[in-house]
Each structure stands twice: as C-alpha cells, then as structure tokens.
Motif scaffolding. Sequence first.
Motif, PDB file in Angstrom:
ATOM      1  N   GLN A  50       0.941  -1.359   0.031  1.00  0.00           N
ATOM      2  CA  GLN A  50       0.073  -0.048   0.059  1.00  0.00           C
ATOM      3  C   GLN A  50       0.825   1.110  -0.045  1.00  0.00           C
ATOM      4  O   GLN A  50       0.506   2.258  -0.611  1.00  0.00           O
ATOM      5  CB  GLN A  50      -0.897  -0.016   1.182  1.00  0.00           C
ATOM      6  CG  GLN A  50      -2.045  -1.044   1.214  1.00  0.00           C
ATOM      7  CD  GLN A  50      -2.939  -1.173   2.644  1.00  0.00           C
ATOM      8  OE1 GLN A  50      -2.483  -0.252   3.505  1.00  0.00           O
ATOM      9  NE2 GLN A  50      -4.031  -1.717   2.222  1.00  0.00           N
ATOM     10  N   ARG A  53       2.176   1.779  -3.493  1.00  0.00           N
ATOM     11  CA  ARG A  53       1.395   2.528  -4.495  1.00  0.00           C
ATOM     12  C   ARG A  53       1.142   3.986  -4.166  1.00  0.00           C
ATOM     13  O   ARG A  53       1.174   4.840  -5.097  1.00  0.00           O
ATOM     14  CB  ARG A  53      -0.016   1.818  -4.209  1.00  0.00           C
ATOM     15  CG  ARG A  53      -0.923   2.309  -5.255  1.00  0.00           C
ATOM     16  CD  ARG A  53      -2.409   1.894  -4.936  1.00  0.00           C
ATOM     17  NE  ARG A  53      -3.438   2.295  -5.875  1.00  0.00           N
ATOM     18  CZ  ARG A  53      -3.876   3.693  -5.978  1.00  0.00           C
ATOM     19  NH1 ARG A  53      -3.576   4.506  -4.780  1.00  0.00           N
ATOM     20  NH2 ARG A  53      -4.652   3.976  -7.111  1.00  0.00           N
ATOM     21  N   LEU A  54       1.361   4.157  -2.937  1.00  0.00           N
ATOM     22  CA  LEU A  54       1.108   5.534  -2.516  1.00  0.00           C
ATOM     23  C   LEU A  54       2.363   6.341  -3.066  1.00  0.00           C
ATOM     24  O   LEU A  54       2.404   7.658  -3.517  1.00  0.00           O
ATOM     25  CB  LEU A  54       0.968   5.720  -1.068  1.00  0.00           C
ATOM     26  CG  LEU A  54       0.777   7.230  -0.190  1.00  0.00           C
ATOM     27  CD1 LEU A  54      -0.400   8.076  -0.982  1.00  0.00           C
ATOM     28  CD2 LEU A  54       1.005   7.264   0.867  1.00  0.00           C
ATOM     29  N   LEU A  57       2.115   6.882  -6.603  1.00  0.00           N
ATOM     30  CA  LEU A  57       0.963   8.226  -6.613  1.00  0.00           C
ATOM     31  C   LEU A  57       1.659   9.488  -6.621  1.00  0.00           C
ATOM     32  O   LEU A  57       1.239  10.350  -7.243  1.00  0.00           O
ATOM     33  CB  LEU A  57      -0.072   7.745  -5.785  1.00  0.00           C
ATOM     34  CG  LEU A  57      -1.485   8.673  -6.101  1.00  0.00           C
ATOM     35  CD1 LEU A  57      -2.162   8.473  -7.431  1.00  0.00           C
ATOM     36  CD2 LEU A  57      -2.397   8.448  -4.872  1.00  0.00           C
ATOM     37  N   THR A  60       3.561  10.865  -9.595  1.00  0.00           N
ATOM     38  CA  THR A  60       3.113  11.372 -10.632  1.00  0.00           C
ATOM     39  C   THR A  60       2.891  13.087 -10.580  1.00  0.00           C
ATOM     40  O   THR A  60       2.704  13.648 -11.399  1.00  0.00           O
ATOM     41  CB  THR A  60       1.767  10.778 -11.017  1.00  0.00           C
ATOM     42  OG1 THR A  60       0.977  10.979  -9.555  1.00  0.00           O
ATOM     43  CG2 THR A  60       1.624   9.222 -11.346  1.00  0.00           C
ATOM     44  N   SER A 168      -3.974   8.826 -16.576  1.00  0.00           N
ATOM     45  CA  SER A 168      -4.541   8.399 -15.219  1.00  0.00           C
ATOM     46  C   SER A 168      -3.376   8.277 -13.919  1.00  0.00           C
ATOM     47  O   SER A 168      -2.776   7.608 -14.138  1.00  0.00           O
ATOM     48  CB  SER A 168      -5.763   7.181 -15.318  1.00  0.00           C
ATOM     49  OG  SER A 168      -5.851   6.935 -13.817  1.00  0.00           O
ATOM     50  N   ARG A 169      -3.435   9.141 -12.960  1.00  0.00           N
ATOM     51  CA  ARG A 169      -2.670   8.590 -11.818  1.00  0.00           C
ATOM     52  C   ARG A 169      -2.870   7.466 -11.206  1.00  0.00           C
ATOM     53  O   ARG A 169      -1.879   6.599 -10.883  1.00  0.00           O
ATOM     54  CB  ARG A 169      -2.795  10.064 -10.758  1.00  0.00           C
ATOM     55  CG  ARG A 169      -2.459  11.414 -11.380  1.00  0.00           C
ATOM     56  CD  ARG A 169      -2.398  12.325 -10.085  1.00  0.00           C
ATOM     57  NE  ARG A 169      -2.553  13.867 -10.657  1.00  0.00           N
ATOM     58  CZ  ARG A 169      -1.297  14.395 -10.623  1.00  0.00           C
ATOM     59  NH1 ARG A 169      -0.055  13.576 -10.304  1.00  0.00           N
ATOM     60  NH2 ARG A 169      -1.117  15.685 -11.294  1.00  0.00           N
ATOM     61  N   ASP A 170      -4.029   7.207 -10.953  1.00  0.00           N
ATOM     62  CA  ASP A 170      -4.291   5.825 -10.301  1.00  0.00           C
ATOM     63  C   ASP A 170      -4.093   4.639 -11.211  1.00  0.00           C
ATOM     64  O   ASP A 170      -3.419   3.768 -10.625  1.00  0.00           O
ATOM     65  CB  ASP A 170      -5.885   5.664 -10.146  1.00  0.00           C
ATOM     66  CG  ASP A 170      -6.330   6.937  -9.009  1.00  0.00           C
ATOM     67  OD1 ASP A 170      -5.686   7.123  -7.954  1.00  0.00           O
ATOM     68  OD2 ASP A 170      -7.610   7.290  -9.066  1.00  0.00           O
ATOM     69  N   GLU A 171      -4.107   4.730 -12.479  1.00  0.00           N
ATOM     70  CA  GLU A 171      -3.625   3.530 -13.261  1.00  0.00           C
ATOM     71  C   GLU A 171      -2.090   3.235 -13.148  1.00  0.00           C
ATOM     72  O   GLU A 171      -1.521   2.227 -13.043  1.00  0.00           O
ATOM     73  CB  GLU A 171      -3.979   3.615 -14.707  1.00  0.00           C
ATOM     74  CG  GLU A 171      -5.622   3.780 -14.794  1.00  0.00           C
ATOM     75  CD  GLU A 171      -5.981   3.506 -16.367  1.00  0.00           C
ATOM     76  OE1 GLU A 171      -5.249   3.898 -17.223  1.00  0.00           O
ATOM     77  OE2 GLU A 171      -7.171   3.575 -16.686  1.00  0.00           O
ATOM     78  N   ALA A 173      -0.216   4.488 -10.887  1.00  0.00           N
ATOM     79  CA  ALA A 173       0.368   3.865  -9.478  1.00  0.00           C
ATOM     80  C   ALA A 173      -0.144   2.474  -9.329  1.00  0.00           C
ATOM     81  O   ALA A 173       0.584   2.013  -8.487  1.00  0.00           O
ATOM     82  CB  ALA A 173      -0.443   4.796  -8.401  1.00  0.00           C
ATOM     83  N   ASP A 174      -1.145   2.033  -9.960  1.00  0.00           N
ATOM     84  CA  ASP A 174      -1.345   0.646  -9.497  1.00  0.00           C
ATOM     85  C   ASP A 174      -0.222  -0.187 -10.381  1.00  0.00           C
ATOM     86  O   ASP A 174       0.044  -1.138  -9.751  1.00  0.00           O
ATOM     87  CB  ASP A 174      -2.838   0.205 -10.343  1.00  0.00           C
ATOM     88  CG  ASP A 174      -4.083   1.022  -9.257  1.00  0.00           C
ATOM     89  OD1 ASP A 174      -3.825   1.272  -8.279  1.00  0.00           O
ATOM     90  OD2 ASP A 174      -5.030   1.026  -9.917  1.00  0.00           O
TER      91      ASP A 174
END
Length: 236
Positions: A50, A53-54, A57, A60, A168-171, A173-174
Amino acid sequence: MDANELRILSLLPWTDWLALAWFFVAWVGYALFARKRSASSMSLLAVTNQYRRLWMLQTTGRDVRVVDGIVIQNLSTSPSFFASTTILIIGGLLALLGTTDKATELVREIPFAARTSALVFDLKLLLLLGVFVYAFFRFTWSLRQYTFGALMVASAPDYRVFDRGEASRDEFADRAGRIVGMAAETFNDGLRGYYMAFAVIAWFFSPLWFAVGTAGVVYVLYQREFHSEVLAILKS
C-alpha cells in the motif's frame, strides 16, 4: 514398487524421509498460506505494498523524479547483495561436495551429530545446495523487477499531463506499485529460502532436529510477517 524405488528409499531411514517430507510441506504450505492470508489479514508485505502504491502516486505529482530513482536503486541493492552472497555459498557447497569424506569425518566429531555415510551426507548437501539455488533465482528475478519499476518511473508522463487528465494517476500508481511490490515479494521468497536453509543445517544433527528446526523457522516467519511490531506501526 520396483527394485530401483526400494533402493532409493533404503538410502535414508524412514525418520529422515518423514522429516524431509515435512520440510517441503511446511515450506510450500506456508508460502501458499501467507499469500492467501494476506488477502484477509494484512501481512507485512501487503501493508508495505500500500505504501508502494502511495509512493508511485506521489511520483506522478513530481516534476523531478531523481529521488524516486535513487530509492529504487537503493531497494535493488539488497537483492543484488544477497544474489552475490548466494553465489559464494553455492560455490562453497560445490567445493564441499568434492571433499565429502573429510567433511563427514569432521561432522562426526561434532557432539549430537548424526553418524551417516558419505552418500547420505551428499544428499543433505544437495538439498542445502538446492535451497540456495532457488534463493539465487528469486534474488536475481527481484533485481530485474526493480529495474522494470525504474523504467516505469523514468517513462512516466510529465506531471502536467496528469494534471490535465490526459493520463490517469491511479492507473499508473496501480501498475508501477504492483511491479515494485512484485519485486519485494520475490525478494521475500529468496529470504525465506535463507531461513529454510537453517532448518536444513539442523538435518546434519538428526531428523528430529530437522523437523523441529523447520517448525521453528515457519513460526518465526509467521510472527514476523503477521504479528511483528513494525507491522503494527505500519498499520496504525
């Protein structure tokens, strides 16, 4: 059961075969258990994933990502060090296989060590060698995965592209967080191999110590991955 199978089984007493079977069941079983348990009860690896991933994130939103590259480089030094160390251990074990008679005589002088033939001693060395070969492959694969993570960070779009919604930042980061997490998971597999190697060393003393050592190593692994103080801090 043919004559060849009977000859193989006769190489070791039944207590040694049971201890050996328990070793593999405990090792593989714990690895499967830890992976499944992480989905319901957060393990040390799951919690740190976790944070990974942060971290990705946050990457970015940075204009200059030198710090991220340095962090990945520092993380990759651990599997690099262990891979180099493992090569030396493998070389030492291979050299020891060439002097089995002398090594057997030396072990016989150790109190409480099991008195075995040179062939049985070779089998124990081969098991220990196999454990470290497995660890070497996991460490080197972890090292490559960290390089893949570094490539993803280096190829990430400019932070303005993320701000405009064109990426996408989330994509990102994932995907990037998962790559770095897989590198950490693979490195963890190699470390487990090192832990299990200590259980194999106990086999040179007796199959009972081998079985007890295997259970002890699994217990230590479980405590550190699911009930350690650092895990409680990370989860708080």
